[in-house]
Scaffold this motif. Structure first.
Motif, PDB file in Angstrom:
ATOM      1  N   ARG A 293      -4.986  14.159  -4.541  1.00 46.74           N
ATOM      2  CA  ARG A 293      -4.655  13.753  -5.916  1.00 46.74           C
ATOM      3  C   ARG A 293      -3.169  13.963  -6.203  1.00 46.74           C
ATOM      4  O   ARG A 293      -2.563  13.211  -6.973  1.00 46.74           O
TER       5      ARG A 293
ATOM      6  N   SER B  35      -1.175  11.194  -4.353  1.00 51.94           N
ATOM      7  CA  SER B  35      -1.265   9.876  -4.977  1.00 51.94           C
ATOM      8  C   SER B  35      -0.812   9.885  -6.431  1.00 51.94           C
ATOM      9  O   SER B  35      -0.917   8.879  -7.110  1.00 51.94           O
TER      10      SER B  35
ATOM     11  N   GLN C 184      -2.071  11.316  -9.046  1.00 48.36           N
ATOM     12  CA  GLN C 184      -3.056  11.440 -10.127  1.00 48.36           C
ATOM     13  C   GLN C 184      -2.811  12.728 -10.889  1.00 48.36           C
ATOM     14  O   GLN C 184      -3.022  12.801 -12.092  1.00 48.36           O
TER      15      GLN C 184
ATOM     16  N   GLN D  48       4.639   5.524 -14.734  1.00 43.70           N
ATOM     17  CA  GLN D  48       3.308   4.978 -14.471  1.00 43.70           C
ATOM     18  C   GLN D  48       3.401   3.623 -13.776  1.00 43.70           C
ATOM     19  O   GLN D  48       2.619   3.309 -12.888  1.00 43.70           O
TER      20      GLN D  48
ATOM     21  N   PHE E 258       1.935   2.799 -10.121  1.00 41.65           N
ATOM     22  CA  PHE E 258       0.914   1.791  -9.859  1.00 41.65           C
ATOM     23  C   PHE E 258       1.363   0.834  -8.759  1.00 41.65           C
ATOM     24  O   PHE E 258       0.564   0.404  -7.939  1.00 41.65           O
TER      25      PHE E 258
ATOM     26  N   ARG F 210       0.776   2.559  -5.610  1.00 49.27           N
ATOM     27  CA  ARG F 210      -0.640   2.756  -5.282  1.00 49.27           C
ATOM     28  C   ARG F 210      -1.267   1.539  -4.652  1.00 49.27           C
ATOM     29  O   ARG F 210      -2.273   1.643  -3.964  1.00 49.27           O
ATOM     30  N   LYS F 211      -0.659   0.366  -4.880  1.00 52.89           N
ATOM     31  CA  LYS F 211      -1.193  -0.809  -4.198  1.00 52.89           C
ATOM     32  C   LYS F 211      -0.986  -0.659  -2.700  1.00 52.89           C
ATOM     33  O   LYS F 211      -1.608  -1.360  -1.911  1.00 52.89           O
TER      34      LYS F 211
ATOM     35  N   MET G 241      -1.486   2.238  -1.212  1.00 53.01           N
ATOM     36  CA  MET G 241      -2.366   3.307  -0.730  1.00 53.01           C
ATOM     37  C   MET G 241      -3.815   2.935  -1.011  1.00 53.01           C
ATOM     38  O   MET G 241      -4.127   2.293  -1.992  1.00 53.01           O
ATOM     39  N   GLY G 242      -4.689   3.358  -0.134  1.00 54.90           N
ATOM     40  CA  GLY G 242      -6.107   3.252  -0.441  1.00 54.90           C
ATOM     41  C   GLY G 242      -6.663   4.652  -0.426  1.00 54.90           C
ATOM     42  O   GLY G 242      -6.177   5.503   0.302  1.00 54.90           O
ATOM     43  N   MET G 243      -7.660   4.892  -1.272  1.00 53.20           N
ATOM     44  CA  MET G 243      -8.238   6.229  -1.221  1.00 53.20           C
ATOM     45  C   MET G 243      -9.752   6.136  -1.206  1.00 53.20           C
ATOM     46  O   MET G 243     -10.356   5.401  -1.980  1.00 53.20           O
TER      47      MET G 243
ATOM     48  N   GLU H 138      -8.259  -8.111  -9.335  1.00 50.91           N
ATOM     49  CA  GLU H 138      -7.327  -7.529 -10.299  1.00 50.91           C
ATOM     50  C   GLU H 138      -5.876  -7.829  -9.942  1.00 50.91           C
ATOM     51  O   GLU H 138      -5.039  -7.968 -10.823  1.00 50.91           O
ATOM     52  N   HIS H 139      -5.581  -7.875  -8.653  1.00 49.94           N
ATOM     53  CA  HIS H 139      -4.172  -7.906  -8.262  1.00 49.94           C
ATOM     54  C   HIS H 139      -3.704  -9.209  -7.647  1.00 49.94           C
ATOM     55  O   HIS H 139      -2.528  -9.368  -7.376  1.00 49.94           O
TER      56      HIS H 139
ATOM     57  N   MET I 254      -6.253   7.360   2.447  1.00 51.86           N
ATOM     58  CA  MET I 254      -6.625   8.765   2.364  1.00 51.86           C
ATOM     59  C   MET I 254      -8.146   8.845   2.373  1.00 51.86           C
ATOM     60  O   MET I 254      -8.808   8.288   1.507  1.00 51.86           O
TER      61      MET I 254
END
Ligand SMILES: Nc1ncnc2c1ncn2[C@@H]1O[C@H](COP(=O)(O)OP(=O)(O)OP(=O)(O)O)[C@@H](O)[C@H]1O
Ligand SMILES: [Mg+2]
Lengths: 260, 277
Positions: B58, B61, B63, B83, B87, B90-91, B93-95, B118-119, B173
């Motif tokens: 967390r 990433s 959070q 933020q 974001f 974060r595109k 990274m995958g968790m 969404e993206h 992750m």
């Protein structure tokens, strides 16, 4: 001394919550414009809160309308003024009971469900998961539900009013059962309910109530501790706080709207 | 596995954690840890339950924010990111959440499609192909129409993995990927993690306390406990670690420096009733 500190702490806690919920509302409102691009999200939510609340609003409207006609008839008949029954039912329903009763029902049904839904999403990491996918949960989950509440409440209130005044409720008891003249019943409504003063105010009031209820619900759900106990507390809090807030707001709005 | 020469040059690290301090409420989780996640390799984070492995993910990433110290992702400080940039990062990274974290009101298919819809503005036909490809990779193409509530814990985790790789991230992750997997899906999962890492050139962080699987798959291992890095090195180094703590942890023996029991008066003394009158 100890008690005083505790009172201050409680008071301070409330104030802090109020501040946080105001900031949260700001975040929600800031993400409303993005919804224009995805109206489907909002429509889905209007549909789902509508389905939740429609039946109880209809049934409650009928009962309230019937009881108003019954008691109103008794009072008016003493003065030989039965023909004013339509006026009496319509004004009470439109000005006070419609938005308030619909609001209370909406808080109990849709508001609590909303708080539980969002609280559970948080407790099961769905909100964090969304953030990890670079999707803002306030924009994707909270904002559409808020807007849906603001739109659905006036619609439900209209349905409540129609049910209370019309064929199922007041009209049924007054005209079909107690023998009030149908023409007089409708005429009374038509001549006393004004569009600007009454109908518009119903929309404003119920829209404000819808905003208050969903605001409380999404705040409680979003900030609930991620445990089953936290979620159940959030749902209870939502119903209690939203109901009281509606009654208080109703007092203020009525004072402003019908003072002149 | 190619024998990449281990260098300490900063550009080889996708993630760099320096002197990290973090507490949750009154509980101190980290008191000064340094961790490097090397690009293109599988780095494992091991440690007993409750030491803060999930917390570390967390923090990496963004959070949660570190109390002090720094976390850098690809040279940029995660701690000070807005933020919006967060974001954007974060595109990449995958968790994979410990709990799966699937959206309960969407089907398996829609869950995997969610980040793509969404993206991107890809047409539905293409999205369908991508989703089926990702589900095929985790062996759950046949489960596409199920609701998350109809999945077992292990299956939910694999769907979540399909979702995590939906946008082809640079880093994944994995939080406890092996928990609740039967031997076959465990094998599939191990090979999948390895393949994703080597074929797609991903960087992987695997958080786990399954010693055998983790040491088998990792290129580099950190063992953490009590807010500190106890030892780190390649799996061979960890297997032959001279830290008694690490030895106890990987051989799973009940006796050693790691207390299994909550602190109390000595057992014998307690039994003999030291304070009995
Ligand atoms: N939201 C939270 N608020 C307060 N404390 C928390 C929170 N989440 C976790 N903790 C505490 O932080 C510590 C570390 O939690 P974390 O989930 O990172 O452990 P972990 O190493 O992932 O354990 P496990 O292997 O069991 O998943 C735990 O002692 C836990 O009690
Ligand atoms: Mg964990």
């Amino acid at each position: 001394m100890n008690r005083l500190t505790r009172v201050f702490n409680t008071l301070f806690g409330w104030l802090a919550d109020l501040g946080r919920s105001a900031l949260f509302l700001g975040r929600i409102i800031a993400s409303l414009p993005a919804l224009l691009a995805k109206p489907r999200l909002v429509i889905e939510q209007i549909y789902s809160v509508g389905v939740l609340s429609l039946l109880i609003v209809v049934v409650a409207g009928i009962f309230v309308g019937m009881v108003l006609a019954l008691s109103g008839y008794r009072a008016l008949a003493d003065f030989g003024a039965e023909n004013a029954l339509g006026t009496s039912v319509a004004l009470v329903v439109v000005r006070e009971l419609g938005p308030v009763v619909t609001g209370l029902l909406f808080a109990g049904r849709a508001g609590s469900a909303l708080a539980a839904e969002i609280g559970l999403m948080k407790a099961t990491d769905q909100l964090s998961g969304m953030e990890m996918m670079a999707v803002d949960p306030v924009r994707r989950i909270v904002a559409p539900r808020f807007l849906a509440g603001v739109i659905a409440m006036p619609l439900l209130t209209c349905i409540f009013c129609v049910m209370a005044i019309g064929a199922g409720g007041g009209y049924f008891v007054g005209v079909d059962m107690l023998g009030v003249d149908a023409g007089a019943y409708w005429n009374g409504i038509q001549s006393s309910v004004e569009f600007n003063r009454d109908i518009l105010n119903v929309f404003i009031k119920s829209g404000v109530f819808g905003a208050i209820i969903t605001w409380v619900a999404v705040f409680q759900g979003y900030h609930a501790p991620p445990t089953s106990e936290g979620v159940s507390r959030a749902t209870t809090n939502t119903v209690v706080i939203a109901s009281l807030a509606i009654l208080a707001a109703n007092l203020m709005l009525t004072a402003v709207m019908f003072s002149g | 596995m190619t024998d990449s020469t281990a260098t300490t040059s900063t550009t080889d690290n996708l993630v760099e954690v320096r002197d990290l301090h973090f507490r949750l409420g009154s509980r101190v989780i980290y008191q000064g840890v340094d961790i490097d996640i090397a690009r293109g390799r599988i780095t494992a984070i091991m440690g007993p339950s409750g030491t803060g492995k999930t917390t570390l993910l967390r923090l990496i990433s963004g959070q949660w924010r570190a109390d002090s110290g720094s976390v850098h992702f690809d040279g940029q400080s995660v701690t000070g990111m807005s933020q919006k940039t967060l974001f954007e990062q974060r595109k990449r990274m995958g968790m994979l959440f410990q709990s799966g974290a699937l959206l309960t009101d969407l089907s398996v298919f829609d869950n995997v499609a969610f980040p793509i819809r969404e993206h991107t503005k890809l047409p539905e036909r293409l999205i369908r192909d991508i989703v089926l490809m990702k589900l095929e990779a985790v062996g759950l193409r046949g489960a596409r129409d199920l609701a998350p509530a109809q999945l077992s814990g292990g299956m939910a985790r694999r769907v979540a993995l399909a979702r995590a790789i939906a946008l082809d991230p640079e880093m994944i992750m994995y939080d406890e990927p092996f928990a609740g997997q039967d031997p076959i899906s465990m094998g599939v999962l191990l090979r999948l993690i390895r393949r994703l890492n080597d074929v797609l050139g991903l960087t992987s962080i695997v958080v786990s306390h399954d010693v055998k699987e983790t040491l088998g798959i990792a290129d580099y291992v950190y063992v953490i406990s009590d807010g500190h890095v106890i030892d780190h090195g390649d799996p061979e180094h960890i297997r032959h670690s001279d830290s008694a703590w690490v030895q106890q942890f990987i051989t799973a023996s009940p006796d050693g420096p790691v207390p299994f029991h909550y602190a109390d008066t000595p057992y014998a003394e307690d039994l003999l009733g030291g304070d009995r009158t």
